[in-house]
Structures are given as C-alpha cells and as structure tokens.
Motif scaffolding. Structure first.
Motif, mmCIF file in Angstrom:
data_model
loop_
_atom_site.group_PDB
_atom_site.id
_atom_site.type_symbol
_atom_site.label_atom_id
_atom_site.label_comp_id
_atom_site.label_asym_id
_atom_site.label_seq_id
_atom_site.Cartn_x
_atom_site.Cartn_y
_atom_site.Cartn_z
ATOM 1 N N TYR A 9 0.813 -1.221 0.000
ATOM 2 C CA TYR A 9 0.000 0.000 0.000
ATOM 3 C C TYR A 9 0.850 1.276 0.000
ATOM 4 O O TYR A 9 0.318 2.367 -0.160
ATOM 5 C CB TYR A 9 -0.997 -0.047 1.181
ATOM 6 N N VAL A 10 2.164 1.118 0.196
ATOM 7 C CA VAL A 10 3.026 2.315 0.136
ATOM 8 C C VAL A 10 4.064 2.180 -0.975
ATOM 9 O O VAL A 10 4.841 3.095 -1.231
ATOM 10 C CB VAL A 10 3.731 2.574 1.493
ATOM 11 N N TYR A 11 4.050 1.015 -1.656
ATOM 12 C CA TYR A 11 5.044 0.732 -2.701
ATOM 13 C C TYR A 11 5.118 1.869 -3.731
ATOM 14 O O TYR A 11 6.195 2.368 -4.038
ATOM 15 C CB TYR A 11 4.677 -0.594 -3.381
ATOM 16 N N ASP A 12 3.943 2.278 -4.224
ATOM 17 C CA ASP A 12 3.952 3.293 -5.289
ATOM 18 C C ASP A 12 4.486 4.639 -4.788
ATOM 19 O O ASP A 12 5.180 5.343 -5.518
ATOM 20 C CB ASP A 12 2.550 3.470 -5.878
ATOM 21 N N GLN A 13 4.165 4.938 -3.533
ATOM 22 C CA GLN A 13 4.664 6.198 -2.961
ATOM 23 C C GLN A 13 6.196 6.157 -2.878
ATOM 24 O O GLN A 13 6.874 7.131 -3.185
ATOM 25 C CB GLN A 13 4.075 6.344 -1.570
ATOM 26 N N LEU A 14 6.731 4.991 -2.528
ATOM 27 C CA LEU A 14 8.185 4.884 -2.375
ATOM 28 C C LEU A 14 8.891 4.744 -3.730
ATOM 29 O O LEU A 14 10.083 4.988 -3.834
ATOM 30 C CB LEU A 14 8.543 3.725 -1.442
ATOM 31 N N MET A 15 8.128 4.381 -4.759
ATOM 32 C CA MET A 15 8.701 4.246 -6.112
ATOM 33 C C MET A 15 8.388 5.491 -6.948
ATOM 34 O O MET A 15 8.528 5.461 -8.177
ATOM 35 C CB MET A 15 8.120 3.010 -6.830
#
Ligand SMILES: C[S@@+](CC[C@H](N)C(=O)[O-])C[C@H]1O[C@@H](n2cnc3c(N)ncnc32)[C@H](O)[C@@H]1O
Length: 246
Positions: A9-15
């Motif tokens: 759920y935070v992958y895209d924010q971190l990528m």
C-alpha cells in the motif's frame, strides 16, 4: 512473515521517482528492435501494475501475475481508475498456468531475483518457454550481482515522509548469494503511526548463470543489455536486461 503485504500500500509512494513511462518506452523499443508487434502479453511479478497498466493503455492485451494479493488489489484499483482492462491473476510464477501461445512474457524490476532456488528458476524459464509462441519474446531484468552484493547488501536505507517512513536493512550472504531485506514501515493512521515489519529475500545471479539456464530450457537467441540501453552490461551495471527469442 509475508512479503509485499503492508508494503503493497506504500510501494507506489516509495517508487515515486521511477519513470515508468520511460520504462515502458524502453520495452517498446525492444519490441521494435526485434520487429515484433506483440498483442497478447503476460507480465510476471507485475506488482501494483505500474508497467502492466501503461502497456494496456497503449493497446496491448495484458495479463498480470503476482504472488501478492495486496499488490494485485492496488494494481486492479489503478487499472479501474485508468479505464483499462487487465486480467490480474494471483499466482506463484513457479507454478504457471496461463493461456499458451503468448506473443511476449515480461518480468520487470527484480521478479527473477525473488526466485531463490535454482531448480525453481529452471522451472520458471521452462514454463515461460512453453507458454510462448514460436519467435515470441521473453524480456526480463535483474538487479545485478554487483548491485545486491556491493550497493544494497549490508547497507541501511531510510526515508521519512509525512504519511509513511521506512527503515530498510540489508544483509548479503556471500555463500548463498542472497540478500535479505528487513523492512520496518511506519504508516500514518489518524494521528499515530502503525509499525509494520516484513522481510524479502533476493538471489544475486551472475549473467552467465542465467544464460546457462535459459539455454538449458531451449532459448538460444539471447541478448543482454545494460538497462535502458542497447549496450552490453558492464561490471558495475546495476540492472541487466535479458531478451530471449523462442
Ligand atoms: C519489486 S516488485 C516489482 C513489481 C512490478 N513489476 C514493478 O515494476 O513495479 C517484485 C514483485 O515480485 C512479486 N513476486 C515475488 N515472488 C513472486 C513469485 N514467486 N511469483 C509471482 N510474483 C512474485 C512480488 O509480490 C512483487 O510484487
């Protein structure tokens, strides 16, 4: 401990800093270089659909496969928001059951590094070979041995954002050629942050080990590139592309 659960759920924010449009442009350049116009494409380890949904938006028929239900949930939500039709399947790529006669199979951004056991790697390659039509393309990348052992390995990374913070501790095991990633993620819930922990493990493969296995299952036309170029990989290349024609 599951991989890619809370992290999904935070992958895209971190990528956020990854240029996925440019990444898909590169894949299309590979298609062009090989004179291919694939219609039916499967992306293995598709994660949150960053590559999958863009390819679908550009008119290809896509099936995305991933072992993490949470990553697929995010992928599906994004497909809906983008108005694209993608079939997302919750499968382990070590046990693939797909429509055969595919034009192309992709595995982008480290999926292959998650296959730790060499026998499993051989099974993945063999199953990809069997699901491709004649002259079909298998395109994948790996984080290089150099990157996992010298850059990520035995290093700690941390970032602190408003909604999410993480600590990412890495341990490289020379004997097993594996890199263990211990992730501690703090996700904001109301006024507080909830702590989540998960572990990932990636295998560091040398280019030749992979080429041997690809040949073993029947691929003979294989090229490797330093990522996002058409030059040969160098000793310090961090991401290596493999393009294999059946
Ligand atoms: C670094 S992410 C890459 C996601 C996506 N390809 C991208 O470019 O953003 C790696 C993905 O591999 C998936 N994965 C790891 N092992 C897998 C397996 N055995 N079968 C299918 N997917 C797997 C994880 O769930 C995760 O979504």
């Amino acid at each position: 401990m599951n991989s890619y659960s809370a992290f999904a759920y935070v992958y895209d924010q971190l990528m956020d800093d990854v240029d996925y449009i440019g990444w898909v442009d590169y894949l299309e350049e590979i298609f062009k270089r090989y004179n291919k116009r694939p219609k039916n494409i499967v992306e293995l380890a598709c994660g949150t659909g960053n590559i999958t949904n863009i390819l679908a938006k550009r008119g290809y028929n896509l099936i995305g496969v991933d072992i993490s239900e949470d990553m697929l949930f995010v992928a599906q939500e994004k497909a809906r928001a983008m108005g694209v039709d993608v079939i997302y399947l919750n499968h382990d790529m070590r046990e693939l059951f797909l429509p055969s006669e595919l034009d192309s199979i992709l595995c982008i951004c480290d999926g292959i590094n998650y296959i730790i056991d060499e026998k499993d790697l051989l099974n993945v390659f063999s199953s990809v070979y069997n699901h491709l039509k004649d002259k079909g393309l298998f395109i994948f990348d790996i984080s290089s041995y150099y990157k996992l052992s010298n850059i990520l390995g035995n290093n700690t990374y941390a970032e602190n954002f408003q909604e999410v913070s993480y600590i990412w501790e890495n341990y490289f095991d020379e004997e097993q050629a594996t890199c263990d990633f211990d992730l501690t993620i703090f996700i904001k819930e109301g006024d507080l942050y909830k702590k989540h922990e998960e572990s990932h493990c990636q295998r560091a493969y040398k280019e030749n080990e992979i080429i041997e296995k690809l040949k073993e299952v029947g691929f003979h036309k294989i090229e490797t590139f330093e990522a996002f170029t058409f030059s040969k990989p160098k000793n310090k290349s961090e991401r290596i592309y493999f393009v294999c024609e059946k």
